[in-house]
Design a protein around this motif. Structure first.
Motif, PDB file in Angstrom:
ATOM      1  N   LEU A 136      18.317 -18.551  16.638  1.00 60.34           N
ATOM      2  CA  LEU A 136      19.214 -17.990  15.627  1.00 60.34           C
ATOM      3  C   LEU A 136      19.290 -16.470  15.672  1.00 60.34           C
ATOM      4  N   LEU A 137      18.651 -15.863  16.670  1.00 61.51           N
ATOM      5  CA  LEU A 137      18.696 -14.415  16.829  1.00 61.51           C
ATOM      6  C   LEU A 137      19.202 -14.084  18.234  1.00 61.51           C
ATOM      7  N   LEU A 146      13.927 -19.145  10.463  1.00 63.54           N
ATOM      8  CA  LEU A 146      13.823 -19.717   9.126  1.00 63.54           C
ATOM      9  C   LEU A 146      12.408 -19.560   8.577  1.00 63.54           C
ATOM     10  N   THR A 147      11.408 -19.654   9.447  1.00 69.84           N
ATOM     11  CA  THR A 147      10.033 -19.424   9.002  1.00 69.84           C
ATOM     12  C   THR A 147       9.874 -18.011   8.462  1.00 69.84           C
ATOM     13  N   SER A 148      10.452 -17.042   9.160  1.00 67.12           N
ATOM     14  CA  SER A 148      10.347 -15.648   8.709  1.00 67.12           C
ATOM     15  C   SER A 148      11.142 -15.403   7.441  1.00 67.12           C
ATOM     16  N   SER A 149      12.086 -16.301   7.130  1.00 70.85           N
ATOM     17  CA  SER A 149      12.884 -16.167   5.911  1.00 70.85           C
ATOM     18  C   SER A 149      12.248 -16.879   4.723  1.00 70.85           C
ATOM     19  N   THR A 164       9.108 -19.792  23.103  1.00 70.89           N
ATOM     20  CA  THR A 164       9.381 -19.947  21.677  1.00 70.89           C
ATOM     21  C   THR A 164      10.607 -20.822  21.440  1.00 70.89           C
ATOM     22  N   LEU A 165      11.609 -20.700  22.296  1.00 75.43           N
ATOM     23  CA  LEU A 165      12.806 -21.518  22.130  1.00 75.43           C
ATOM     24  C   LEU A 165      12.478 -22.992  22.316  1.00 75.43           C
ATOM     25  N   ARG A 166      11.549 -23.307  23.225  1.00 75.20           N
ATOM     26  CA  ARG A 166      11.146 -24.702  23.400  1.00 75.20           C
ATOM     27  C   ARG A 166      10.393 -25.209  22.169  1.00 75.20           C
ATOM     28  N   LEU A 167       9.623 -24.335  21.530  1.00 75.98           N
ATOM     29  CA  LEU A 167       8.961 -24.732  20.284  1.00 75.98           C
ATOM     30  C   LEU A 167       9.987 -25.076  19.209  1.00 75.98           C
ATOM     31  N   GLU A 168      11.095 -24.355  19.227  1.00 80.04           N
ATOM     32  CA  GLU A 168      12.126 -24.596  18.222  1.00 80.04           C
ATOM     33  C   GLU A 168      12.876 -25.905  18.454  1.00 80.04           C
ATOM     34  N   MET A 169      12.720 -26.496  19.631  1.00 80.38           N
ATOM     35  CA  MET A 169      13.362 -27.775  19.923  1.00 80.38           C
ATOM     36  C   MET A 169      12.436 -28.961  19.650  1.00 80.38           C
TER      37      MET A 169
END
Length: 211
Positions: free
Chosen positions: A173-174, A48-51, A21-26
């Motif tokens: 961010l978590l 941010l998507t969940s927000s 998931t962290l690689r997806l965020e990059m």
């Protein structure tokens, strides 16, 4: 109200050392606007998507890397107005004392696009009361009643489906959860295995606020 039918349990994992998931965020978003300060969404972000800040980004509901499960309803036969907070009940088993859980609710439209509706984020040791840890007994099922979803106001289109994603909450961010019950014990982190039960009398049940 239809009575749920029994089905196979669903399982997924959360490995603190897995950076899927962290690689997806990059990954840079195809519609990024690097020269427009008012549009900062250059990269994907699960948090941010969940927000609700990236409402048409469905990447974290389709590329799970074994870290979640996805449910879909049948296509709607007519428009459906929603106003209020969803609620999700389900029974779960962990093989570790603690883990994180993120639930995302989207409208999946007939053209393949998605629209964010609501979400819930929970560190499971606080599933009973905030600030009062209640650690899971590995291998012992417990009930979840998720009522902290974001307020939603939207009319779903005819032909759309509701998409419910239940997944691990891993994001840049978590803070990482080591799944041991010890907040700073990352070096001894454990892989968490989640099981969602689907017997008829304990199947997941989503309430949606129909206007």
């Amino acid at each position: 109200m239809e009575k749920p039918e029994s089905g196979p349990d669903y399982e997924f994992t959360a490995d603190p050392s897995d950076d899927h998931t962290l690689r997806l965020e990059m990954v840079r978003r195809p519609d990024e606007h690097p020269d427009v300060p008012a549009v900062p969404r250059t990269f994907n972000s699960l948090f941010l998507t969940s927000s609700g800040h990236d409402p048409t980004n469905g990447i974290f509901t389709i590329d799970l890397g074994g870290e979640g499960v996805v449910y879909h309803t049948d296509p709607l036969t007519e428009r459906l107005p929603l106003v209020g907070r969803p609620r999700l009940r389900m029974r779960m088993t962990l093989d570790v004392p603690d883990a994180d859980l993120m639930v995302l609710l989207h409208e999946a439209r007939p053209d393949g696009t998605v629209v964010f509706l609501s979400s819930e984020l929970l560190r499971l040791r606080f599933r009973a009361l905030p600030e009062q840890p209640c650690f899971a007994s590995p291998g012992e099922a417990f009930d979840l009643d998720l009522t902290g979803f974001r307020f939603v106001t939207r009319t779903l289109a005819e032909g759309s489906r509701l998409r419910l994603t239940v997944r691990n909450a891993s994001s840049l961010l978590l803070g990482k959860n080591p799944h041991t019950g010890k907040p700073a014990d990352i070096e001894e982190a454990r892989v968490a295995h989640y099981r969602i039960h689907h017997d008829a009398d304990q199947a997941p049940y989503l309430e949606i606020p129909i206007a």
